[in-house]
Scaffold this motif. Structure first.
Motif, PDB file in Angstrom:
ATOM      1  N   LYS A  84      13.309   2.855 116.119  1.00 52.68           N
ATOM      2  CA  LYS A  84      11.887   2.874 115.755  1.00 52.68           C
ATOM      3  C   LYS A  84      11.555   1.753 114.773  1.00 52.68           C
ATOM      4  O   LYS A  84      10.536   1.067 114.914  1.00 52.68           O
ATOM      5  CB  LYS A  84      11.533   4.233 115.148  1.00 52.68           C
ATOM      6  N   GLN A  85      12.410   1.557 113.769  1.00 52.81           N
ATOM      7  CA  GLN A  85      12.178   0.490 112.801  1.00 52.81           C
ATOM      8  C   GLN A  85      12.199  -0.877 113.470  1.00 52.81           C
ATOM      9  O   GLN A  85      11.368  -1.742 113.178  1.00 52.81           O
ATOM     10  CB  GLN A  85      13.235   0.533 111.696  1.00 52.81           C
ATOM     11  N   LEU A  86      13.159  -1.090 114.333  1.00 52.09           N
ATOM     12  CA  LEU A  86      13.291  -2.387 114.987  1.00 52.09           C
ATOM     13  C   LEU A  86      12.131  -2.665 115.932  1.00 52.09           C
ATOM     14  O   LEU A  86      11.606  -3.781 115.987  1.00 52.09           O
ATOM     15  CB  LEU A  86      14.624  -2.450 115.733  1.00 52.09           C
ATOM     16  N   GLN A  87      11.715  -1.673 116.675  1.00 50.98           N
ATOM     17  CA  GLN A  87      10.592  -1.862 117.594  1.00 50.98           C
ATOM     18  C   GLN A  87       9.309  -2.190 116.841  1.00 50.98           C
ATOM     19  O   GLN A  87       8.492  -2.984 117.303  1.00 50.98           O
ATOM     20  CB  GLN A  87      10.410  -0.618 118.465  1.00 50.98           C
ATOM     21  N   SER A  88       9.137  -1.592 115.667  1.00 52.74           N
ATOM     22  CA  SER A  88       7.949  -1.895 114.859  1.00 52.74           C
ATOM     23  C   SER A  88       7.969  -3.332 114.347  1.00 52.74           C
ATOM     24  O   SER A  88       6.928  -3.881 113.984  1.00 52.74           O
ATOM     25  CB  SER A  88       7.841  -0.920 113.682  1.00 52.74           C
ATOM     26  N   ALA A  89       9.164  -3.935 114.316  1.00 53.27           N
ATOM     27  CA  ALA A  89       9.302  -5.333 113.888  1.00 53.27           C
ATOM     28  C   ALA A  89       9.356  -6.281 115.082  1.00 53.27           C
ATOM     29  O   ALA A  89       9.750  -7.436 114.949  1.00 53.27           O
ATOM     30  CB  ALA A  89      10.564  -5.490 113.040  1.00 53.27           C
ATOM     31  N   ARG A  90       8.967  -5.805 116.262  1.00 50.41           N
ATOM     32  CA  ARG A  90       8.894  -6.614 117.485  1.00 50.41           C
ATOM     33  C   ARG A  90      10.261  -6.998 118.037  1.00 50.41           C
ATOM     34  O   ARG A  90      10.414  -8.050 118.668  1.00 50.41           O
ATOM     35  CB  ARG A  90       8.048  -7.870 117.263  1.00 50.41           C
ATOM     36  N   VAL A  91      11.270  -6.184 117.808  1.00 48.08           N
ATOM     37  CA  VAL A  91      12.581  -6.398 118.412  1.00 48.08           C
ATOM     38  C   VAL A  91      12.659  -5.586 119.701  1.00 48.08           C
ATOM     39  O   VAL A  91      12.384  -4.378 119.704  1.00 48.08           O
ATOM     40  CB  VAL A  91      13.712  -5.965 117.451  1.00 48.08           C
ATOM     41  N   ASN A  92      13.019  -6.245 120.803  1.00 47.63           N
ATOM     42  CA  ASN A  92      13.194  -5.565 122.078  1.00 47.63           C
ATOM     43  C   ASN A  92      14.572  -4.909 122.095  1.00 47.63           C
ATOM     44  O   ASN A  92      15.597  -5.590 122.138  1.00 47.63           O
ATOM     45  CB  ASN A  92      13.065  -6.567 123.227  1.00 47.63           C
ATOM     46  N   CYS A  93      14.621  -3.594 122.043  1.00 44.06           N
ATOM     47  CA  CYS A  93      15.891  -2.859 121.929  1.00 44.06           C
ATOM     48  C   CYS A  93      16.391  -2.408 123.302  1.00 44.06           C
ATOM     49  O   CYS A  93      15.655  -1.773 124.052  1.00 44.06           O
ATOM     50  CB  CYS A  93      15.719  -1.636 121.029  1.00 44.06           C
ATOM     51  N   ALA A  94      17.644  -2.760 123.601  1.00 42.43           N
ATOM     52  CA  ALA A  94      18.290  -2.309 124.843  1.00 42.43           C
ATOM     53  C   ALA A  94      19.573  -1.597 124.442  1.00 42.43           C
ATOM     54  O   ALA A  94      20.674  -2.098 124.658  1.00 42.43           O
ATOM     55  CB  ALA A  94      18.567  -3.498 125.756  1.00 42.43           C
ATOM     56  N   PHE A  95      19.429  -0.422 123.838  1.00 41.56           N
ATOM     57  CA  PHE A  95      20.572   0.301 123.283  1.00 41.56           C
ATOM     58  C   PHE A  95      21.242   1.172 124.350  1.00 41.56           C
ATOM     59  O   PHE A  95      20.592   1.711 125.240  1.00 41.56           O
ATOM     60  CB  PHE A  95      20.133   1.202 122.127  1.00 41.56           C
ATOM     61  N   SER A  96      22.556   1.307 124.199  1.00 44.15           N
ATOM     62  CA  SER A  96      23.315   2.259 125.008  1.00 44.15           C
ATOM     63  C   SER A  96      23.742   3.406 124.106  1.00 44.15           C
ATOM     64  O   SER A  96      24.272   3.179 123.017  1.00 44.15           O
ATOM     65  CB  SER A  96      24.550   1.582 125.608  1.00 44.15           C
ATOM     66  N   LYS A  97      23.504   4.639 124.551  1.00 44.72           N
ATOM     67  CA  LYS A  97      23.869   5.807 123.740  1.00 44.72           C
ATOM     68  C   LYS A  97      25.273   6.287 124.097  1.00 44.72           C
ATOM     69  O   LYS A  97      25.640   6.353 125.270  1.00 44.72           O
ATOM     70  CB  LYS A  97      22.847   6.925 123.937  1.00 44.72           C
ATOM     71  N   THR A  98      26.027   6.601 123.062  1.00 50.50           N
ATOM     72  CA  THR A  98      27.401   7.055 123.263  1.00 50.50           C
ATOM     73  C   THR A  98      27.440   8.576 123.441  1.00 50.50           C
ATOM     74  O   THR A  98      26.496   9.276 123.058  1.00 50.50           O
ATOM     75  CB  THR A  98      28.274   6.654 122.065  1.00 50.50           C
ATOM     76  N   ASP A  99      28.533   9.052 123.970  1.00 49.81           N
ATOM     77  CA  ASP A  99      28.649  10.487 124.252  1.00 49.81           C
ATOM     78  C   ASP A  99      28.948  11.301 122.997  1.00 49.81           C
ATOM     79  O   ASP A  99      28.303  12.313 122.736  1.00 49.81           O
ATOM     80  CB  ASP A  99      29.751  10.728 125.290  1.00 49.81           C
ATOM     81  N   GLY A 100      29.936  10.863 122.210  1.00 52.76           N
ATOM     82  CA  GLY A 100      30.343  11.686 121.074  1.00 52.76           C
ATOM     83  C   GLY A 100      30.283  10.995 119.732  1.00 52.76           C
ATOM     84  O   GLY A 100      30.235  11.656 118.693  1.00 52.76           O
ATOM     85  N   GLU A 101      30.261   9.656 119.716  1.00 52.47           N
ATOM     86  CA  GLU A 101      30.275   8.931 118.445  1.00 52.47           C
ATOM     87  C   GLU A 101      28.871   8.864 117.840  1.00 52.47           C
ATOM     88  O   GLU A 101      27.881   8.718 118.559  1.00 52.47           O
ATOM     89  CB  GLU A 101      30.817   7.512 118.644  1.00 52.47           C
ATOM     90  N   PRO A 102      28.775   8.947 116.506  1.00 52.78           N
ATOM     91  CA  PRO A 102      27.459   8.874 115.857  1.00 52.78           C
ATOM     92  C   PRO A 102      27.000   7.424 115.688  1.00 52.78           C
ATOM     93  O   PRO A 102      27.801   6.491 115.795  1.00 52.78           O
ATOM     94  CB  PRO A 102      27.730   9.497 114.481  1.00 52.78           C
ATOM     95  N   THR A 103      25.720   7.256 115.470  1.00 55.67           N
ATOM     96  CA  THR A 103      25.213   5.949 115.049  1.00 55.67           C
ATOM     97  C   THR A 103      25.877   5.593 113.720  1.00 55.67           C
ATOM     98  O   THR A 103      25.922   6.418 112.803  1.00 55.67           O
ATOM     99  CB  THR A 103      23.684   5.994 114.867  1.00 55.67           C
ATOM    100  N   ILE A 104      26.399   4.373 113.602  1.00 59.05           N
ATOM    101  CA  ILE A 104      27.050   3.959 112.360  1.00 59.05           C
ATOM    102  C   ILE A 104      26.013   3.963 111.242  1.00 59.05           C
ATOM    103  O   ILE A 104      24.992   3.261 111.310  1.00 59.05           O
ATOM    104  CB  ILE A 104      27.671   2.566 112.494  1.00 59.05           C
ATOM    105  N   THR A 105      26.253   4.791 110.227  1.00 58.53           N
ATOM    106  CA  THR A 105      25.300   4.945 109.124  1.00 58.53           C
ATOM    107  C   THR A 105      26.042   4.820 107.800  1.00 58.53           C
ATOM    108  O   THR A 105      27.111   5.414 107.617  1.00 58.53           O
ATOM    109  CB  THR A 105      24.611   6.320 109.193  1.00 58.53           C
ATOM    110  N   LYS A 106      25.472   4.041 106.901  1.00 59.60           N
ATOM    111  CA  LYS A 106      26.049   3.884 105.569  1.00 59.60           C
ATOM    112  C   LYS A 106      25.018   4.363 104.553  1.00 59.60           C
ATOM    113  O   LYS A 106      23.954   3.771 104.418  1.00 59.60           O
ATOM    114  CB  LYS A 106      26.433   2.425 105.321  1.00 59.60           C
TER     115      LYS A 106
END
Length: 477
Positions: A84-106
């Motif tokens: 959502k943040q990236l799309q609001s900044a005009r970035v075209n997102c082509a993400f692939s979702k993983t089955d069990g791993e989380p989004t890397i978050t720090k």
């Protein structure tokens, strides 16, 4: 070397790499927990920022270039927030979702400007996702000039070689921000951008400049690269190319607040500049300037095109002076982006005298930047008669541009500056002389959009006509 700004709006970049979400929880600390000897933070603010390859994409779009982003995210709230943040900044997102791993978050917990703890939520991505990443990347290559591989060692780029081959097959340059101790996985790329410690981890410690260049050239040959850019912090950058003299770009003197994200700034500026058609030395020079800006900011920060253009102008000594109409409009966009107000005035300014100098100083005091438009030679002749101007337009502009009060000087061919005013749309229109407010040419237009119109007085007994008449009398006498 002469550095110039590219047309970033003509550039298209594809970024592929490890996506991260940087989270910041902030608040005051006033007591210690009774449960354990740790401070209690009352969280009052929280902020999410794109990190890793997502920060590279954010930097590219901040420069005004088009950008698409490929990477892996979990099927979770963090992945949704990042997209959502990236799309609001005009970035075209082509993400692939993983089955069990989380989004890397720090997650960083901060109090009193001090980081107390960082919590990492991540699991290494399986190499099985390599095919998924390649499949998402390949269709996007047809519409870009540069592919950036942003490697943070999290597993997204498990099949670098295939990504490089796919890009090269479509004549797309491949830039890599590398990680780890095995650079052979990037073989065939156009350019690698390791920092000094990453470079020395591969080739060994370099005790001299000659050693660094020799080992760099050997690495370029071994990995079949076009070039290698070693970023060296306070020692600047060194560009090494096959069969060419190395180029060294010294670090710009600047107070350093935070080097976080400087590598992302370098490769994003390089990518955008190359995609816009710049040659490699000029693209590196731009990235060096961009890096000098970002280290003067706290945290990861994206550099905008106006910020970079202003810094380039300072480097080239062109922050003010004689400009064309097109150059003026670009400079005005930058000034307005920095919150500066624009003052406009015009006249013939044939022979510069004390009245002019005082008037222009007063005009400049009405805002932050002063645009001075002067009549062309033909226009002056029509207004003042035969024998005028005394000084041709080039000389008049050269003298006026040297005044401290004047930011930009240009000329216009018409008898009035109305057409130019419609382009400039100043915040304040200033005219000198005995005019009434209603008699100022262009005043009605400026007031129509909320601008101000002001009339200032010249110094007494100062006029070009009077000076010319006195010279003629002295000559006749």
């Amino acid at each position: 070397m002469k550095i110039h700004m590219p047309r970033f709006d003509k550039a298209q970049v594809l970024v592929v790499g490890d996506l991260m979400l940087d989270r910041y929880w902030q608040g005051p600390t006033s007591r210690i927990s009774p449960e354990a000897p740790v401070p209690i933070v009352k969280v009052e603010q929280h902020e999410d920022r794109p990190g890793g390859a997502a920060n590279v994409a954010l930097n590219v779009t901040a420069l005004g270039a088009g950008v698409s982003l490929v990477g892996l995210v979990g099927d979770d709230e963090a992945g949704i927030a990042l997209e959502k943040q990236l799309q609001s900044a005009r970035v075209n997102c082509a993400f692939s979702k993983t089955d069990g791993e989380p989004t890397i978050t720090k997650l960083r917990v901060i109090s009193r400007h001090q980081q107390l703890i960082r919590l990492d939520f991540e699991e290494p991505f399986s190499s099985d996702y390599g095919e998924q990443v390649v499949n998402a990347t390949t269709p996007l290559l047809a519409n870009v000039g540069v592919l950036v591989l942003s490697d943070y060692g999290k597993g997204t780029l498990s099949d670098c070689q295939r990504l490089v081959r796919e890009a090269k097959a479509q004549n797309v340059a491949v830039l890599v921000d590398p990680k780890g101790c095995d650079f052979t996985r990037y073989r065939g790329a156009t350019l690698l951008t390791p920092n000094l410690s990453e470079f020395e981890a591969i080739v060994g410690v370099c005790k001299t400049e000659d050693e660094l260049v020799t080992r760099g050239q050997a690495l370029v040959k071994t990995l079949e690269l076009d070039a290698l850019l070693v970023t060296r912090s306070e020692q600047g950058m060194t560009l090494i190319r096959a069969n060419k003299e190395e180029l060294h770009f010294p670090a710009r003197a600047r107070e350093v607040f935070d080097v976080t994200g400087a590598g992302d700034t370098v490769i994003s500026t390089l990518a955008a500049a190359l995609a816009a058609g710049e040659d490699l030395p000029n693209a590196v020079a731009l990235s060096n300037i961009a890096a000098s800006i970002v280290v003067g900011k706290l945290g990861t920060a994206a550099i905008s095109a106006p910020e970079l253009r202003r810094e380039v102008s300072k480097e080239q000594g062109a922050e003010k002076g004689v400009v064309t109409e097109e150059q003026l409009l670009i400079a005005l966009a930058d000034a307005r982006a920095a919150g500066e107000s624009i003052v406009f005035t015009n006249g013939c300014f044939d022979i510069l005298h004390a009245g002019h100098v005082g008037y222009l100083a007063q005009a400049r005091a009405q805002g932050d930047r002063l645009v001075l438009a002067i009549n062309s030679d033909e226009s002056v002749s029509r207004l003042k008669g035969p024998g005028r101007p005394i000084n041709p337009v080039e000389r008049r502009m050269a003298v006026l541009s040297g005044l401290e009060a004047v930011d930009w000087v240009l000329y216009f061919d018409e008898d009035t500056p109305e057409r130019l005013l419609e382009q400039v749309r100043p915040d304040v229109l200033v005219k000198g002389g005995d005019y009434g407010i209603d008699g100022v040419v262009g005043g009605e237009f400026v007031r129509s959009y909320g601008g101000e119109v002001k009339v200032l007085s010249f110094l007494d007994d100062c006029s070009t006509t009077a000076i010319v008449e006195k010279i003629q009398q002295d000559t006749d006498g």
